[in-house]
Design a protein around this motif. Structure first.
Motif, PDB file in Angstrom:
ATOM      1  N   UNK A 173     -18.861  18.131 -43.260  1.00  0.00           N
ATOM      2  CA  UNK A 173     -18.670  16.678 -43.157  1.00  0.00           C
ATOM      3  C   UNK A 173     -18.170  16.250 -41.778  1.00  0.00           C
ATOM      4  N   UNK A 174     -17.205  16.995 -41.241  1.00  0.00           N
ATOM      5  CA  UNK A 174     -16.501  16.539 -40.028  1.00  0.00           C
ATOM      6  C   UNK A 174     -17.400  16.579 -38.786  1.00  0.00           C
ATOM      7  N   UNK A 175     -17.064  15.661 -37.858  1.00  0.00           N
ATOM      8  CA  UNK A 175     -17.725  15.637 -36.552  1.00  0.00           C
ATOM      9  C   UNK A 175     -16.658  15.839 -35.478  1.00  0.00           C
ATOM     10  N   UNK A 176     -16.888  16.802 -34.614  1.00  0.00           N
ATOM     11  CA  UNK A 176     -15.913  17.172 -33.580  1.00  0.00           C
ATOM     12  C   UNK A 176     -16.364  16.638 -32.217  1.00  0.00           C
ATOM     13  N   UNK A 177     -15.467  15.915 -31.541  1.00  0.00           N
ATOM     14  CA  UNK A 177     -15.772  15.471 -30.182  1.00  0.00           C
ATOM     15  C   UNK A 177     -15.428  16.626 -29.232  1.00  0.00           C
ATOM     16  N   UNK A 178     -16.448  17.239 -28.671  1.00  0.00           N
ATOM     17  CA  UNK A 178     -16.266  18.448 -27.855  1.00  0.00           C
ATOM     18  C   UNK A 178     -16.018  18.144 -26.400  1.00  0.00           C
ATOM     19  N   UNK A 179     -14.869  17.515 -26.109  1.00  0.00           N
ATOM     20  CA  UNK A 179     -14.540  17.158 -24.725  1.00  0.00           C
ATOM     21  C   UNK A 179     -13.746  18.255 -24.018  1.00  0.00           C
ATOM     22  N   UNK A 180     -12.960  19.028 -24.780  1.00  0.00           N
ATOM     23  CA  UNK A 180     -12.236  20.161 -24.176  1.00  0.00           C
ATOM     24  C   UNK A 180     -13.238  21.236 -23.780  1.00  0.00           C
ATOM     25  N   UNK A 181     -13.157  21.775 -22.570  1.00  0.00           N
ATOM     26  CA  UNK A 181     -14.127  22.813 -22.184  1.00  0.00           C
ATOM     27  C   UNK A 181     -13.944  24.112 -22.965  1.00  0.00           C
ATOM     28  N   UNK A 182     -15.064  24.751 -23.302  1.00  0.00           N
ATOM     29  CA  UNK A 182     -15.021  25.999 -24.070  1.00  0.00           C
ATOM     30  C   UNK A 182     -14.551  27.183 -23.228  1.00  0.00           C
ATOM     31  N   UNK A 183     -14.572  27.036 -21.885  1.00  0.00           N
ATOM     32  CA  UNK A 183     -14.062  28.154 -21.078  1.00  0.00           C
ATOM     33  C   UNK A 183     -12.542  28.194 -21.097  1.00  0.00           C
ATOM     34  N   UNK A 184     -11.924  27.220 -21.773  1.00  0.00           N
ATOM     35  CA  UNK A 184     -10.480  27.250 -22.028  1.00  0.00           C
ATOM     36  C   UNK A 184     -10.311  27.625 -23.498  1.00  0.00           C
ATOM     37  N   UNK A 185      -9.411  28.542 -23.801  1.00  0.00           N
ATOM     38  CA  UNK A 185      -9.322  29.069 -25.165  1.00  0.00           C
ATOM     39  C   UNK A 185      -8.931  28.012 -26.188  1.00  0.00           C
ATOM     40  N   UNK A 186      -8.259  26.953 -25.770  1.00  0.00           N
ATOM     41  CA  UNK A 186      -7.917  25.865 -26.683  1.00  0.00           C
ATOM     42  C   UNK A 186      -9.203  25.216 -27.220  1.00  0.00           C
ATOM     43  N   UNK A 187     -10.124  24.889 -26.298  1.00  0.00           N
ATOM     44  CA  UNK A 187     -11.398  24.316 -26.702  1.00  0.00           C
ATOM     45  C   UNK A 187     -12.231  25.285 -27.520  1.00  0.00           C
ATOM     46  N   UNK A 188     -12.156  26.561 -27.150  1.00  0.00           N
ATOM     47  CA  UNK A 188     -12.937  27.589 -27.849  1.00  0.00           C
ATOM     48  C   UNK A 188     -12.524  27.704 -29.314  1.00  0.00           C
ATOM     49  N   UNK A 189     -11.214  27.664 -29.579  1.00  0.00           N
ATOM     50  CA  UNK A 189     -10.713  27.844 -30.944  1.00  0.00           C
ATOM     51  C   UNK A 189     -10.785  26.572 -31.771  1.00  0.00           C
ATOM     52  N   UNK A 190     -10.176  25.471 -31.266  1.00  0.00           N
ATOM     53  CA  UNK A 190     -10.063  24.276 -32.111  1.00  0.00           C
ATOM     54  C   UNK A 190     -11.339  23.441 -32.133  1.00  0.00           C
ATOM     55  N   UNK A 191     -12.269  23.745 -31.238  1.00  0.00           N
ATOM     56  CA  UNK A 191     -13.546  23.035 -31.265  1.00  0.00           C
ATOM     57  C   UNK A 191     -14.692  23.950 -31.690  1.00  0.00           C
TER      58      UNK A 191
END
Length: 564
Positions: free
Chosen positions: A248-266
């Motif tokens: 159901x959920x839609x994630x706004x992927x603004x955090x870069x994936x090369x940062x582990x925060x973006x990789x995990x929570x997005x």
């Protein structure tokens, strides 16, 4: 700590402990594709990709890597903005038991060389515009293969046809000469089968990722994260967001994936929950607001600077931001003023969390729908222990006393790549020494004062930059503020504030000084104020305090030369 006080503040829906599946991290994608094959997995600048289609591409990439000779334990670097190619390369590498090395596309050759040589990566997946930089960086250790893609490769028609024309006009067009070493990403997949491939891994010991920490002093260290580290932290994050629904959920992927925060929570979390991930290759506030208005994301993990950009946008009221239900802020302290204004504008919940690369990264967060405390990073995640210890002796500090935060849990790294001595320094009996100064109250809520190295000692007094920054942020004309200690021959250090004012503001240094004097002990009030158009930041939005201090030190060196 047998009686962890924070457990009293867990919502009923959040378990204290969980049995995390021992599996390859990429199994998240496989399972979601099996359950929701036609659900949209990725949205990228107008192009939609379903879960079944994404998994097919991932299998093609895995088989193609295998054909190149990549085997379990080999390192594959990915240097891309948030785009479908990055997702495909990431999960494809994991499926063959490879180790991903996420690399920042903004890195200069010196930084690229360090990461690729240190990790021993022989293959890199990157953009056409970055190939020359990679070749320059790796002159002494050429890559075996460079797999090259372009933004246009995953744009919908007619954007894909128009992109090269625009790139030529902007002077960004790059013609690539493909050969046995430099391969086309599109052709790489086309020439490969989509036969399912999954090399068995030992999830608790085999690495999924070598993530380099920001090298603000010296070269960055490679943090070794296993499949289980990342599986655990993804599920811990999901347990915390207990109202989120699969598919159901839609994630706004603004955090870069090369940062582990973006990789995990997005990325990992979206794939685990079969969510739709709206990929934002570059954070530009106008585009982000239009995307929220049009695509209606429900989750928007970010950094404080992203939320600051939203609340200060002059036309924010023109956009419908009401779809946003939950935002978790990380990577830097979240000013209270920003939190309150963002929640008022969107109607969603914005909570502060805490983590570090060495913990995959999240260890603490405030409750989303339960008790939370202003200025606190919240309470530890399920299966996560935390305590505050004396920085020198390691003894646990009394309640409310300041010391170093140490954490323990399934998300804590295996160690630093090829750095056993550094690993021993920060890992003690499973406890990770964070290097952050913190305290815990009697209800188990934790508060970060600052990094140990950022502590300002002026005239014998300890001053925590975050406390001063909170006061500055409360001023109606201050858009951004950061505080640092600069050298002073008499007091040891002086407190200096770097300020970005809101557009049109005429606030003076004297007015800010008076504002601080009314709200802070006299020794905490900044002695020097510097007004700037912007502050130096990482791509995630974390202000580079060290860079400001380096600038000050350089000024001192230049001044001493003049005096001589």
């Amino acid at each position: 700590m047998p009686n962890n006080p924070w457990l009293e503040h867990y919502p009923e829906e959040v378990p204290h402990s969980y049995d995390y599946p021992k599996q390859n991290l990429a199994k998240f994608l496989i399972d979601s594709a099996a359950s929701y094959p036609e659900h949209i997995a990725l949205e990228f600048l107008g192009k939609s990709i379903t879960y079944s289609s994404l998994l097919q591409s991932v299998y093609r990439f895995a088989n193609a890597l295998h054909r190149l000779g990549v085997r379990k334990g080999d390192r594959v670097a990915i240097m891309l903005p948030n785009c479908p190619q990055g997702v495909i390369a990431y999960y494809g590498t994991l499926l063959i038991g490879g180790i991903v090395v996420m690399t920042n596309p903004l890195y200069v050759p010196r930084e690229i060389e360090h990461q690729l040589t240190d990790s021993g990566a022989k293959i890199i997946v990157t953009m056409d515009a970055l190939v020359e930089r990679v070749n320059k960086a790796m002159e002494r250790h050429p890559m075996q293969h460079i797999i090259v893609t372009s933004i246009k490769d995953y744009l919908p028609f007619p954007k894909n046809m128009l992109y090269p024309i625009k790139a030529k006009k902007d002077g960004m067009f790059v013609k690539i000469e493909y050969n046995e070493r430099i391969l086309s990403f599109v052709q790489f997949l086309k020439d490969s089968a989509d036969t399912p491939l999954e090399v068995p891994v030992d999830p608790e010991n085999d690495l999924a990722l070598i993530q380099y920490t920001g090298g603000t002093t010296g070269f960055a260290k490679g943090v070794m994260l296993t499949h289980m580290n990342l599986v655990s932290n993804t599920i811990q994050s999901h347990l915390w967001f207990y109202q989120s629904q699969k598919g159901v959920e839609k994630y706004l992927g603004a955090l870069p994936f090369f940062h582990v925060f973006g990789l995990t929570v997005l990325l990992n979390k979206a794939m685990f929950t079969a969510g739709t991930l709206i990929l934002i290759p570059r954070f530009q506030i106008d585009d982000v607001l239009k995307t929220i208005d049009k695509k209606k994301p429900t989750l928007f993990p970010g950094a404080p600077t992203m939320y600051i950009a939203v609340i200060h946008h002059p036309e924010v009221s023109r956009f419908d931001l009401s779809s946003i239900k939950v935002c978790i802020s990380g990577a830097a302290p979240l000013p209270v003023e920003v939190q309150e204004r963002f929640e008022k504008i969107t109607g969603g919940k914005l909570i502060e969390g805490y983590g570090l690369t060495e913990a995959s990264p999240v260890t603490h967060a405030n409750n989303i729908w339960g008790k939370r405390k202003t200025g606190s990073i919240g309470i530890p995640f399920p299966d996560t222990l935390a305590k505050v210890v004396h920085p020198e002796t390691g003894e646990e500090m009394p309640l409310g006393e300041i010391g170093e935060l140490v954490v323990k849990g399934p998300q804590v790294m295996k160690g630093y790549w090829n750095r056993p001595e550094e690993t021993e320094r920060v890992l003690r009996d499973g406890w990770l020494l964070t290097g952050d100064l913190a305290c815990m109250d009697d209800e188990g809520f934790f508060y970060i004062l600052d990094r140990r190295k950022d502590l300002i000692i002026a005239g014998g007094y300890n001053i925590y930059p975050r406390e001063v920054e909170e006061v500055l942020f409360e001023h109606p004309d201050v858009e951004e503020a950061v505080v640092a200690g600069i050298s002073d021959p008499y007091r040891g250090e002086n407190v200096k504030a770097y300020i970005v004012l809101r557009k049109g503001s005429t606030t003076t240094e004297q007015e800010l000084k008076s504002w601080c004097k009314d709200r802070l002990a006299v020794y905490k009030v900044p002695k020097i104020y510097e007004f700037r158009e912007s502050l130096p930041k990482t791509l995630v939005g974390k202000v580079l305090r060290r860079k400001l201090i380096e600038e000050e030190n350089e000024k001192l060196v230049n001044q001493s030369r003049v005096d001589l």
